[in-house]
Design a protein around this motif. Structure first.
Motif, PDB file in Angstrom:
ATOM      1  N   THR A 127      -4.314 -38.950  88.887  1.00 33.47           N
ATOM      2  CA  THR A 127      -4.293 -40.410  88.786  1.00 33.47           C
ATOM      3  C   THR A 127      -3.012 -41.048  89.306  1.00 33.47           C
ATOM      4  OG1 THR A 127      -3.374 -40.301  86.557  1.00 33.47           O
ATOM      5  CG2 THR A 127      -5.783 -40.360  86.756  1.00 33.47           C
ATOM      6  N   GLN A 128      -2.065 -40.268  89.742  1.00 31.81           N
ATOM      7  CA  GLN A 128      -0.760 -40.802  90.116  1.00 31.81           C
ATOM      8  C   GLN A 128      -0.454 -40.550  91.584  1.00 31.81           C
ATOM      9  OE1 GLN A 128       0.956 -42.524  87.737  1.00 31.81           O
ATOM     10  NE2 GLN A 128      -0.794 -42.113  86.422  1.00 31.81           N
ATOM     11  N   SER A 129       0.787 -40.812  91.976  1.00 28.47           N
ATOM     12  CA  SER A 129       1.252 -40.590  93.346  1.00 28.47           C
ATOM     13  C   SER A 129       1.396 -39.088  93.604  1.00 28.47           C
ATOM     14  CB  SER A 129       2.602 -41.281  93.547  1.00 28.47           C
ATOM     15  OG  SER A 129       3.624 -40.521  92.942  1.00 28.47           O
ATOM     16  N   PRO A 130       1.625 -38.684  94.860  1.00 26.18           N
ATOM     17  CA  PRO A 130       1.781 -37.261  95.172  1.00 26.18           C
ATOM     18  C   PRO A 130       2.915 -36.585  94.397  1.00 26.18           C
ATOM     19  CG  PRO A 130       1.438 -38.490  97.183  1.00 26.18           C
ATOM     20  CD  PRO A 130       1.577 -39.495  96.079  1.00 26.18           C
ATOM     21  N   PHE A 131       3.915 -37.337  93.977  1.00 27.47           N
ATOM     22  CA  PHE A 131       5.020 -36.715  93.254  1.00 27.47           C
ATOM     23  C   PHE A 131       4.608 -36.244  91.858  1.00 27.47           C
ATOM     24  CE2 PHE A 131       7.129 -38.835  96.676  1.00 27.47           C
ATOM     25  CZ  PHE A 131       8.060 -37.885  97.066  1.00 27.47           C
ATOM     26  N   SER A 132       3.472 -36.707  91.368  1.00 32.44           N
ATOM     27  CA  SER A 132       3.000 -36.244  90.071  1.00 32.44           C
ATOM     28  C   SER A 132       2.430 -34.828  90.141  1.00 32.44           C
ATOM     29  CB  SER A 132       1.938 -37.200  89.519  1.00 32.44           C
ATOM     30  OG  SER A 132       0.790 -37.171  90.349  1.00 32.44           O
ATOM     31  N   VAL A 133       2.186 -34.323  91.325  1.00 38.58           N
ATOM     32  CA  VAL A 133       1.628 -32.987  91.493  1.00 38.58           C
ATOM     33  C   VAL A 133       2.730 -31.909  91.448  1.00 38.58           C
ATOM     34  CG1 VAL A 133       1.686 -32.756  94.014  1.00 38.58           C
ATOM     35  CG2 VAL A 133      -0.228 -31.820  92.752  1.00 38.58           C
ATOM     36  N   LYS A 134       3.977 -32.329  91.341  1.00 40.59           N
ATOM     37  CA  LYS A 134       5.094 -31.393  91.354  1.00 40.59           C
ATOM     38  C   LYS A 134       5.004 -30.334  90.263  1.00 40.59           C
ATOM     39  CE  LYS A 134       9.180 -33.235  92.195  1.00 40.59           C
ATOM     40  NZ  LYS A 134      10.301 -34.203  92.207  1.00 40.59           N
ATOM     41  N   ALA A 135       4.617 -30.699  89.067  1.00 43.12           N
ATOM     42  CA  ALA A 135       4.519 -29.730  87.971  1.00 43.12           C
ATOM     43  C   ALA A 135       3.421 -28.703  88.250  1.00 43.12           C
ATOM     44  CB  ALA A 135       4.253 -30.444  86.645  1.00 43.12           C
ATOM     45  N   ASP A 136       2.307 -29.149  88.821  1.00 43.56           N
ATOM     46  CA  ASP A 136       1.223 -28.228  89.157  1.00 43.56           C
ATOM     47  C   ASP A 136       1.672 -27.225  90.216  1.00 43.56           C
ATOM     48  OD1 ASP A 136      -0.420 -29.568  87.380  1.00 43.56           O
ATOM     49  OD2 ASP A 136      -1.512 -30.675  88.937  1.00 43.56           O
ATOM     50  N   ILE A 137       2.383 -27.695  91.223  1.00 48.64           N
ATOM     51  CA  ILE A 137       2.855 -26.811  92.290  1.00 48.64           C
ATOM     52  C   ILE A 137       3.879 -25.831  91.747  1.00 48.64           C
ATOM     53  CG2 ILE A 137       4.154 -26.736  94.454  1.00 48.64           C
ATOM     54  CD1 ILE A 137       2.764 -29.456  95.118  1.00 48.64           C
ATOM     55  N   ASN A 138       4.780 -26.314  90.903  1.00 48.46           N
ATOM     56  CA  ASN A 138       5.786 -25.440  90.309  1.00 48.46           C
ATOM     57  C   ASN A 138       5.124 -24.351  89.471  1.00 48.46           C
ATOM     58  OD1 ASN A 138       7.886 -24.778  88.003  1.00 48.46           O
ATOM     59  ND2 ASN A 138       9.010 -25.481  89.814  1.00 48.46           N
ATOM     60  N   LEU A 139       4.140 -24.722  88.669  1.00 50.19           N
ATOM     61  CA  LEU A 139       3.428 -23.758  87.825  1.00 50.19           C
ATOM     62  C   LEU A 139       2.694 -22.720  88.678  1.00 50.19           C
ATOM     63  CD1 LEU A 139       2.322 -22.792  85.067  1.00 50.19           C
ATOM     64  CD2 LEU A 139       0.478 -24.462  85.364  1.00 50.19           C
ATOM     65  N   ALA A 140       1.988 -23.170  89.700  1.00 46.46           N
ATOM     66  CA  ALA A 140       1.214 -22.248  90.537  1.00 46.46           C
ATOM     67  C   ALA A 140       2.119 -21.291  91.313  1.00 46.46           C
ATOM     68  CB  ALA A 140       0.326 -23.037  91.496  1.00 46.46           C
ATOM     69  N   THR A 141       3.247 -21.781  91.836  1.00 46.47           N
ATOM     70  CA  THR A 141       4.140 -20.878  92.569  1.00 46.47           C
ATOM     71  C   THR A 141       4.843 -19.911  91.619  1.00 46.47           C
ATOM     72  OG1 THR A 141       5.831 -22.627  92.612  1.00 46.47           O
ATOM     73  CG2 THR A 141       4.503 -22.329  94.600  1.00 46.47           C
ATOM     74  N   ALA A 142       5.177 -20.354  90.414  1.00 41.13           N
ATOM     75  CA  ALA A 142       5.767 -19.439  89.429  1.00 41.13           C
ATOM     76  C   ALA A 142       4.765 -18.346  89.057  1.00 41.13           C
ATOM     77  CB  ALA A 142       6.201 -20.211  88.184  1.00 41.13           C
ATOM     78  N   ARG A 143       3.497 -18.701  88.889  1.00 36.83           N
ATOM     79  CA  ARG A 143       2.457 -17.704  88.618  1.00 36.83           C
ATOM     80  C   ARG A 143       2.317 -16.722  89.778  1.00 36.83           C
ATOM     81  NH1 ARG A 143      -2.540 -21.347  86.306  1.00 36.83           N
ATOM     82  NH2 ARG A 143      -1.635 -21.808  84.272  1.00 36.83           N
ATOM     83  N   LEU A 144       2.399 -17.235  90.999  1.00 39.68           N
ATOM     84  CA  LEU A 144       2.286 -16.381  92.179  1.00 39.68           C
ATOM     85  C   LEU A 144       3.373 -15.309  92.169  1.00 39.68           C
ATOM     86  CD1 LEU A 144       1.205 -17.142  95.624  1.00 39.68           C
ATOM     87  CD2 LEU A 144       3.593 -16.487  95.476  1.00 39.68           C
ATOM     88  N   TRP A 145       4.618 -15.708  91.917  1.00 42.70           N
ATOM     89  CA  TRP A 145       5.712 -14.729  91.895  1.00 42.70           C
ATOM     90  C   TRP A 145       5.548 -13.744  90.742  1.00 42.70           C
ATOM     91  CZ3 TRP A 145       7.114 -14.696  96.439  1.00 42.70           C
ATOM     92  CH2 TRP A 145       7.389 -15.839  97.164  1.00 42.70           C
ATOM     93  N   GLY A 146       5.093 -14.224  89.593  1.00 46.75           N
ATOM     94  CA  GLY A 146       4.853 -13.330  88.462  1.00 46.75           C
ATOM     95  C   GLY A 146       3.743 -12.326  88.756  1.00 46.75           C
ATOM     96  N   ASP A 147       2.674 -12.782  89.397  1.00 45.62           N
ATOM     97  CA  ASP A 147       1.567 -11.881  89.757  1.00 45.62           C
ATOM     98  C   ASP A 147       2.009 -10.844  90.775  1.00 45.62           C
ATOM     99  OD1 ASP A 147      -0.023 -13.335  88.037  1.00 45.62           O
ATOM    100  OD2 ASP A 147      -1.139 -14.375  89.626  1.00 45.62           O
ATOM    101  N   LEU A 148       2.817 -11.255  91.742  1.00 45.86           N
ATOM    102  CA  LEU A 148       3.323 -10.301  92.731  1.00 45.86           C
ATOM    103  C   LEU A 148       4.227  -9.271  92.059  1.00 45.86           C
ATOM    104  CD1 LEU A 148       3.508  -9.397  95.691  1.00 45.86           C
ATOM    105  CD2 LEU A 148       5.448 -10.977  95.949  1.00 45.86           C
ATOM    106  N   ALA A 149       5.088  -9.705  91.147  1.00 45.13           N
ATOM    107  CA  ALA A 149       5.965  -8.777  90.428  1.00 45.13           C
ATOM    108  C   ALA A 149       5.144  -7.796  89.596  1.00 45.13           C
ATOM    109  CB  ALA A 149       6.936  -9.555  89.540  1.00 45.13           C
ATOM    110  N   ASN A 150       4.066  -8.276  88.947  1.00 46.09           N
ATOM    111  CA  ASN A 150       3.202  -7.386  88.167  1.00 46.09           C
ATOM    112  C   ASN A 150       2.515  -6.358  89.061  1.00 46.09           C
ATOM    113  OD1 ASN A 150       3.835  -8.576  85.744  1.00 46.09           O
ATOM    114  ND2 ASN A 150       2.098  -9.988  85.798  1.00 46.09           N
ATOM    115  N   ARG A 151       2.071  -6.786  90.218  1.00 44.88           N
ATOM    116  CA  ARG A 151       1.421  -5.860  91.155  1.00 44.88           C
ATOM    117  C   ARG A 151       2.380  -4.741  91.553  1.00 44.88           C
ATOM    118  NH1 ARG A 151      -0.442  -8.032  96.859  1.00 44.88           N
ATOM    119  NH2 ARG A 151      -1.886  -9.251  95.616  1.00 44.88           N
TER     120      ARG A 151
END
Length: 160
Positions: A127-151
């Motif tokens: 519902t907001q401007s593109p800058f409101s998606v920052k938390a979603d991007i941060n969460l998804a990239t943090a998950r990506l690094w965690g998944d790679l480390a687990n692999r």
């Protein structure tokens, strides 16, 4: 009269083609991120966000990507760090209040797909401007690094 129409059509085609070329050049631009980790990552931002200019979306993404941190994530990143990997982030949010949207992140190394994350945008991001998606991007990239480390911790190859 006929020549006026022909010249007008030719000018219209040139203007529309140059507009398409300018947009294509903008959308294929890559940026360097996480440059304090090894040689960094090349980032490509794709997608649309509710009618906002692509440059606004790209700026929001650049400000929100989580870089690998912690010993396990840094060890995992080291296995794909040379040459610098390429990350593609695509954000899709249709025009209109409350529309569903999605986020896709893919990491490539040496021309091969390594790992990816996909998620729906949070209700706030819809519902907001593109800058409101920052938390979603941060969460998804943090998950990506965690998944790679687990692999890597499980003894699996970094590039499947």
């Amino acid at each position: 009269m006929r020549s006026i129409v022909n010249y007008g059509l030719a000018i219209l085609m040139i203007v529309s083609i140059s507009g398409c070329v300018a947009r294509a050049e903008t959308e294929t631009e890559t940026n360097g991120i996480c440059e304090t980790v090894e040689q960094g990552i090349r980032l490509h931002v794709d997608g649309t966000y509710g009618g906002y200019p692509h440059s606004v979306l790209r700026d929001a993404v650049l400000e929100s990507v989580a870089c690998p941190s912690g010993d396990a994530e840094l060890r995992a990143f080291h296995t794909i760090a040379i040459p610098p990997p390429h990350m593609r982030i695509a954000v899709m949010r249709p025009i209109g209040q409350g529309q569903q949207g999605s986020l896709s992140i893919m990491l490539f190394s040496q021309g091969h797909f390594v790992i990816g994350e996909r998620m729906s945008l949070s209700p706030f991001s819809r519902t907001q401007s593109p800058f409101s998606v920052k938390a979603d991007i941060n969460l998804a990239t943090a998950r990506l690094w965690g998944d790679l480390a687990n692999r890597i911790a499980q003894g699996k190859r970094a590039i499947p």
